[in-house]
Scaffold this active site. Structure first.
Site, PDB file in Angstrom:
ATOM      1  N   ARG A   1      -0.325  -7.400  10.447  1.00 37.89           N
ATOM      2  CA  ARG A   1       0.444  -6.384   9.564  1.00 37.89           C
ATOM      3  C   ARG A   1       0.158  -6.884   8.781  1.00 37.89           C
ATOM      4  O   ARG A   1      -0.103  -8.194   8.348  1.00 37.89           O
ATOM      5  CB  ARG A   1       2.003  -6.494  10.348  1.00 37.89           C
ATOM      6  CG  ARG A   1       2.440  -6.233  11.573  1.00 37.89           C
ATOM      7  CD  ARG A   1       2.445  -4.393  11.983  1.00 37.89           C
ATOM      8  NE  ARG A   1       2.726  -3.481  12.666  1.00 37.89           N
ATOM      9  CZ  ARG A   1       2.083  -2.670  13.257  1.00 37.89           C
ATOM     10  NH1 ARG A   1       0.568  -3.108  13.186  1.00 37.89           N
ATOM     11  NH2 ARG A   1       2.073  -2.693  14.934  1.00 37.89           N
TER      12      ARG A   1
ATOM     13  N   GLU B   1       4.109  -0.746   2.789  1.00 44.59           N
ATOM     14  CA  GLU B   1       3.168   0.306   3.575  1.00 44.59           C
ATOM     15  C   GLU B   1       4.367   1.435   3.633  1.00 44.59           C
ATOM     16  O   GLU B   1       4.998   1.449   3.793  1.00 44.59           O
ATOM     17  CB  GLU B   1       3.020   0.637   5.177  1.00 44.59           C
ATOM     18  CG  GLU B   1       1.132   0.292   5.010  1.00 44.59           C
ATOM     19  CD  GLU B   1       1.024  -0.463   6.325  1.00 44.59           C
ATOM     20  OE1 GLU B   1       1.330   1.132   7.154  1.00 44.59           O
ATOM     21  OE2 GLU B   1       0.539  -1.084   7.323  1.00 44.59           O
TER      22      GLU B   1
ATOM     23  N   HIS C   1      -4.216   2.085   7.525  1.00 45.94           N
ATOM     24  CA  HIS C   1      -3.869   1.983   8.799  1.00 45.94           C
ATOM     25  C   HIS C   1      -3.906   2.783  10.247  1.00 45.94           C
ATOM     26  O   HIS C   1      -3.209   3.461  10.877  1.00 45.94           O
ATOM     27  CB  HIS C   1      -2.322   1.690   8.917  1.00 45.94           C
ATOM     28  CG  HIS C   1      -1.165   1.246   9.716  1.00 45.94           C
ATOM     29  ND1 HIS C   1      -0.233   0.505  10.005  1.00 45.94           N
ATOM     30  CD2 HIS C   1      -2.275   0.360  11.258  1.00 45.94           C
ATOM     31  CE1 HIS C   1       0.497  -0.318  10.805  1.00 45.94           C
ATOM     32  NE2 HIS C   1      -0.951   0.316  11.905  1.00 45.94           N
TER      33      HIS C   1
HETATM   34  C1  DGY Z   1      -0.279  -0.947  16.738  1.00 41.83           C
HETATM   35  O1  DGY Z   1      -0.017  -0.013  17.484  1.00 41.83           O
HETATM   36  O2  DGY Z   1       1.396  -1.335  16.738  1.00 41.83           O
HETATM   37  C2  DGY Z   1      -0.641  -0.335  15.616  1.00 41.83           C
HETATM   38  O3  DGY Z   1      -0.359  -0.874  13.867  1.00 41.83           O
HETATM   39  C3  DGY Z   1      -1.190   0.784  15.227  1.00 41.83           C
HETATM   40  O4  DGY Z   1      -1.580   1.300  16.651  1.00 41.83           O
END
Ligand code: DGY
Length: 324
Positions: free
Chosen positions: A238, A267, A285
């Site tokens: 993240r 983001e 992402h």
């Molecule tokens: C998640 O699933 O947490 C990813 O960041 C996106 O697919």
């Protein structure tokens, strides 16, 4: 019996939508993130919401939607949802773990290799018509084989990243809140160290921790200064795990060699100056964005809703205490 009502906040792959055929399903017709007001309006009177990591779901939203008994997140990460608030209100939260492990690990490696070997920069150079022939000094990057890989967060995805490093005969260091059992460490050929040691000794550092208060800015100015000048930082976890402004400075002054980022602190906004740098690879992402995996995530999110309304325990419930 009347059909349960489900709101899907954005189009997901069809197999997931098909699974919801016995529900009265409403789909956001536009392929974009809904505003808070739109999300509330769309979810009003529904029994379930299939939401995305881009939908912040807090206590206020839950209070505005008293009929919604389950938010099925289309992601493994669920930092967009206030789980404590949900549990207090007896609202179920589910996620999509497991199915995206290998796909995300593949992509962490894609970034690691692209950043270490300057792939995007070299590609842009060719496209710009600047390639005039092979040169001994052209786009020198760093070897990956036999180097040291530091994995921060040795959960499912971190472990999958470690397994892939065996083919490159890398030394593997890892750090985590909890140490793995010795048999697991042996299988992964990974050595447990402190974050500080990992940052100081690794040639490639890959982040795989969930976002929590304790992991926000886990890698900031001080940690970046501990890294080797030749090191590459990869983040597929993240964005806020890294202090992005501090990273821009480190990359600008080349106190680390390069970075590969799939996620950003705010983001979809990028920190000022990030996109101007050649030594950073910045996809939007997409670490879990394979056709197969995104379809599996969709069926998993839908299956959680189906199980919930059948009175069964949703397979991927995050707060099982609401069921008792
Ligand atoms: C998640 O699933 O947490 C990813 O960041 C996106 O697919």
């Amino acid at each position: 019996m009347s059909k349960k009502k489900v709101f899907v906040t954005r189009r997901i792959p069809q197999p997931g939508l098909d699974l919801l055929k016995d529900f009265d399903m409403t789909l956001n017709p536009e392929d974009r993130v809904l505003t808070r007001q739109e999300l509330i309006a769309g979810s009003k009177g529904k029994d379930a919401v299939l939401c995305l990591l881009t939908d912040p779901i807090d206590g206020e939203i839950m209070d505005a939607l008293p009929t919604v008994k389950i938010f099925a997140n289309y992601a493994v990460g669920f930092n967009n949802i206030d789980v404590e608030a949900a549990t207090k209100r007896k609202v179920a939260i589910t996620n999509t773990p497991g199915v995206l492990t290998d796909t995300t690990a593949d992509f962490a490696w894609t970034l690691l290799m692209a950043a270490g070997r300057r792939l995007v920069e070299a590609d842009k150079y060719c496209r710009a018509g600047r390639y005039e022939g092979w040169g001994p000094m052209l786009f020198l990057g760093h070897d990956i084989h036999h180097k040291t890989l530091g994995i921060v967060g040795m959960g499912r995805i971190g472990q999958a990243v470690a397994r892939r490093a065996h083919g490159f005969e890398m030394k593997i260091l890892y750090t985590d809140e909890f140490r793995l059992p010795p048999e697991k460490e042996q299988e992964l050929r990974a050595t447990f160290v402190s974050l500080e040691q990992l940052l100081k000794e690794s040639d490639f550092v890959s982040l795989h921790v969930p976002l929590m208060a304790s992991t926000k800015h886990l890698v900031g100015k001080k940690q970046l200064e501990m890294m080797k000048k030749t090191a590459v930082l990869v983040n597929t976890s993240r964005g806020p795990v890294v202090d992005e402004r501090a990273l821009v400075e480190a990359l600008k002054h080349q106190t680390i060699f390069a970075a590969g980022l799939d996620v950003y602190e705010e983001e979809p906004r990028l920190a000022p100056g990030l996109a101007d740098l050649d030594n950073v690879t910045i996809p939007p992402h997409i670490a879990s964005a394979s056709i197969d995996t995104r379809a599996k995530m969709a069926t998993m999110a839908a299956s959680n809703i189906i199980a919930f309304f059948k009175g069964e325990k949703p397979p991927n419930i995050v707060n099982p205490e609401v069921l008792s």
